[in-house]
Design an enzyme around this catalytic site. Structure first.
Site, PDB file in Angstrom:
ATOM      1  N   GLU A  69       0.811  -1.223   0.000  1.00 52.66           N
ATOM      2  CA  GLU A  69       0.000   0.000   0.000  1.00 52.66           C
ATOM      3  C   GLU A  69       0.845   1.275   0.000  1.00 52.66           C
ATOM      4  O   GLU A  69       0.460   2.278  -0.604  1.00 52.66           O
ATOM      5  CB  GLU A  69      -0.969   0.010   1.188  1.00 52.66           C
ATOM      6  CG  GLU A  69      -2.059  -1.056   1.129  1.00 52.66           C
ATOM      7  CD  GLU A  69      -1.601  -2.429   1.619  1.00 52.66           C
ATOM      8  OE1 GLU A  69      -0.444  -2.536   2.095  1.00 52.66           O
ATOM      9  OE2 GLU A  69      -2.372  -3.395   1.533  1.00 52.66           O
ATOM     10  N   PHE A  74      -5.702  -0.099   5.967  1.00 56.23           N
ATOM     11  CA  PHE A  74      -4.453  -0.389   5.256  1.00 56.23           C
ATOM     12  C   PHE A  74      -3.879   0.857   4.584  1.00 56.23           C
ATOM     13  O   PHE A  74      -2.679   0.948   4.349  1.00 56.23           O
ATOM     14  CB  PHE A  74      -4.648  -1.508   4.236  1.00 56.23           C
ATOM     15  CG  PHE A  74      -5.159  -2.781   4.850  1.00 56.23           C
ATOM     16  CD1 PHE A  74      -4.732  -3.183   6.111  1.00 56.23           C
ATOM     17  CD2 PHE A  74      -6.085  -3.574   4.189  1.00 56.23           C
ATOM     18  CE1 PHE A  74      -5.215  -4.344   6.694  1.00 56.23           C
ATOM     19  CE2 PHE A  74      -6.568  -4.737   4.770  1.00 56.23           C
ATOM     20  CZ  PHE A  74      -6.134  -5.118   6.021  1.00 56.23           C
TER      21      PHE A  74
END
Lengths: 309, 276
Positions: A54, A79
């Site tokens: 991410e 996330f």
């Protein structure tokens, strides 16, 4: 029709893609969940699968934005916000036109449990200068908000639900960035809600009505910048506030309202939300009941609050 | 493919590199803090990029963006901007001072000549990739150059980016590693060894070149080879010396993050200028 706001997002980007060629989508192995799959099939050259990385995805988003694209960078809210360093420097400090789309927000995520829940994301994102924080409440509002974001200047964080949420707006509803959205008039207390708990707050108003309490129900879709003028006006008119959010009671909507009121018009305030704890697995419904975010809990907490004043 | 570069051209570039070193020492001395070691080690790399290789015209939407991921070396970039005419020499003496647009680490919003803000290490290669991806989407021919540090290579996000650039077939992305072997707490090999570094980049499926990062001819040759990479991003591992050009700073870890005193600056400047 009730619908998850992430599903509305997936439909919105598909509808906007031809009109806005600069719109691109990035995912981190969760495109089935973030609902970008239809877009990825129709516009494969404008959709980028970044894998389970991410931070890198957020950075790529920043680079695309600095070169004129409008990237929507999508994953579970936790996330994205967990990669805060990349967000604060590559996106925030650069004032890059990245749209960070955090889905599966709050304890409404349900069965997966705490690690996949985000109950601190609003607090983190709100601490970054000139980063808009938006949480739409239903299908119609989500679609208008995504369209608005095609023209907004600067970074934005959009918080979406995994679970279905009821329709709370009429057909003629118009989303106005930064403006409080009054869903129901009332004179005894102002209940300010955001996102997936707006529907529960409306139900709570009906329960309160039976107790002789007229609650104003307000949807705050733009948590930052928050509608300060509205808060000051209602502080003078009603003077009692309740905030409701699927987020920690610290630093989120309740925090934003408390900060504004304490500076400009100190008023009694009850913050309903996740009470500074790590939640658990369960259905969204069971979790809302246990952690006090369902209509009955909102109504009874509001009653206790009003009676203590 | 050979770069056509004459001895005179190399001489011209060496002159620019020397001027950049002078400006670095002057601005850091005036600032009273900053990072001479890692600024001096990238001088030839920046010289080759800004005065030979890149189209850096800020007005041109097809220019080649340069991302200084190891943002603490930004004095070298400000000096290159002075030489390229994007910054007045007087302004470099506002470095690290209040109300200046030339911040201690790159700030894109205050000074848009910098293609991105940077300074928190490990972030730049991902941004550079996004820029390279934008060129792909728009069928543009520009190249993106990203300079990272060796200590910076200890950051995880560098390796996330290392993994994704070949997937996106970003042959228009060039990552240059300033391998000066030192970081704040000591030698890179003691702090957290990054070796075997060339093998790492190769195994991530990059086109890897290894050069002397102070040899302008080598740098230009490598940049030229990167121009002809097919379907793969290029990583140029540039072996450099921390504090290069100032003998009493060369290879001395202590000069990573401290500015010279007036006396030290005088000595540094005369040593740089004696290298005619």
């Amino acid at each position: 029709m009730s619908k998850a706001t992430r599903a509305s997002f997936g439909e919105a980007i598909l509808a906007l893609a031809d009109r806005y060629p600069e719109l691109v989508i990035l995912d981190a192995d969760l495109s089935k969940s973030t609902q970008t799959q239809s877009f990825s099939k129709k516009y494969p050259h404008r959709w980028f699968e970044c894998g389970i990385a991410e931070s890198n995805m957020l950075g790529i988003g920043a680079g695309l934005a600095l070169c004129g694209k409008i990237p929507f960078v999508c994953s579970f809210a936790c996330f994205l916000v967990g990669r805060f360093e990349t967000i604060r420097v590559s996106i925030g400090y650069n004032q890059a036109n990245v749209r960070m789309v955090g889905t599966h927000c709050g304890i409404g995520l349900g069965e997966d449990g705490y690690t996949q829940m985000s109950t601190e994301d609003i607090a983190c994102m709100r601490s970054l200068p000139h980063v808009a924080v938006i949480q739409p409440a239903d299908d119609r509002e989500t679609k208008q908000c995504i369209e608005y974001l095609m023209k907004h200047k600067g970074p934005a964080y959009i918080r979406l639900t995994r679970q279905k949420v009821p329709v709370v707006h009429q057909d003629d509803y118009k989303f106005q960035f930064g403006k409080a959205d009054i869903l129901r008039e009332g004179k005894d207390v102002v209940i300010i809600a955001t996102g997936g708990v707006v529907g529960e707050s409306l139900k709570a108003a009906h329960i309160l009505e039976k107790e002789g309490i007229w609650a104003q129900i307000v949807n705050i879709h733009t948590i930052k910048p928050i509608d300060k003028d509205f808060l000051i006006r209602e502080a003078k008119r009603v003077g009692k506030f309740v905030t409701v959010e699927d987020h920690n009671i610290h630093g989120g909507l309740g925090g934003a309202v408390a900060e504004e009121l304490s500076c400009h018009s100190p008023s009694p305030l009850l913050r309903i939300g996740v009470e500074d704890l790590y939640a658990e697995s369960g259905t969204a419904e069971d979790l809302y009941k246990k952690y006090g975010l369902d209509a009955e809990s909102i109504a009874s907490k509001t009653l206790t609050f009003l009676r203590s004043r | 493919m050979q770069a056509k570069i004459t001895g005179n051209e190399i001489k011209r570039l060496q002159g620019i590199a020397r001027d950049i070193r002078v400006l670095i020492i002057k601005m850091l001395t005036e600032a009273g803090s900053g990072h001479p070691g890692g600024s001096l080690s990238i001088v030839e790399i920046l010289t080759a990029l800004y005065f030979y290789q890149m189209n850096h015209n800020p007005q041109d939407p097809n220019r080649d963006p340069f991302v200084l991921s190891k943002g603490h070396a930004v004095p070298a970039l400000y000096a290159a901007f002075v030489k390229a005419g994007y910054l007045n020499e007087e302004e470099i003496y506002t470095l690290r001072k209040i109300n200046s647009r030339i911040q201690g680490h790159p700030d894109h919003v205050r000074f848009p000549m910098l293609e991105t803000s940077a300074g928190s290490l490990g972030l730049g290669l991902s941004i550079a990739q996004g820029m390279a991806l934008a060129a792909h989407i728009d069928h543009k021919n520009y190249k993106v150059y990203c300079l990272i540090g060796d200590g910076e290579s200890q950051e995880g996000q560098i390796w996330e980016a290392a993994m994704s650039a070949p997937k996106f077939k970003l042959e228009n992305l060039v990552c240059i590693l300033d391998y000066n072997k030192g970081q704040i707490d000591g030698p890179v090999e003691d702090i957290m060894d990054i070796e075997p570094i060339a093998q790492k980049w190769k195994s991530f499926n990059w086109n890897v070149l290894e050069i002397d990062g102070h040899n302008l001819h080598d740098i230009i040759l490598a940049l030229n080879q990167a121009d002809h990479s097919h379907g793969k991003p290029t990583c140029i591992i540039a072996h450099t010396v921390k504090g290069k050009g100032v003998p009493f700073m060369e290879g001395v870890i202590d000069w990573h993050g401290k500015a010279p005193s007036q006396e030290e600056a005088q000595r540094a400047l005369s040593e740089i200028l004696s290298h005619e």
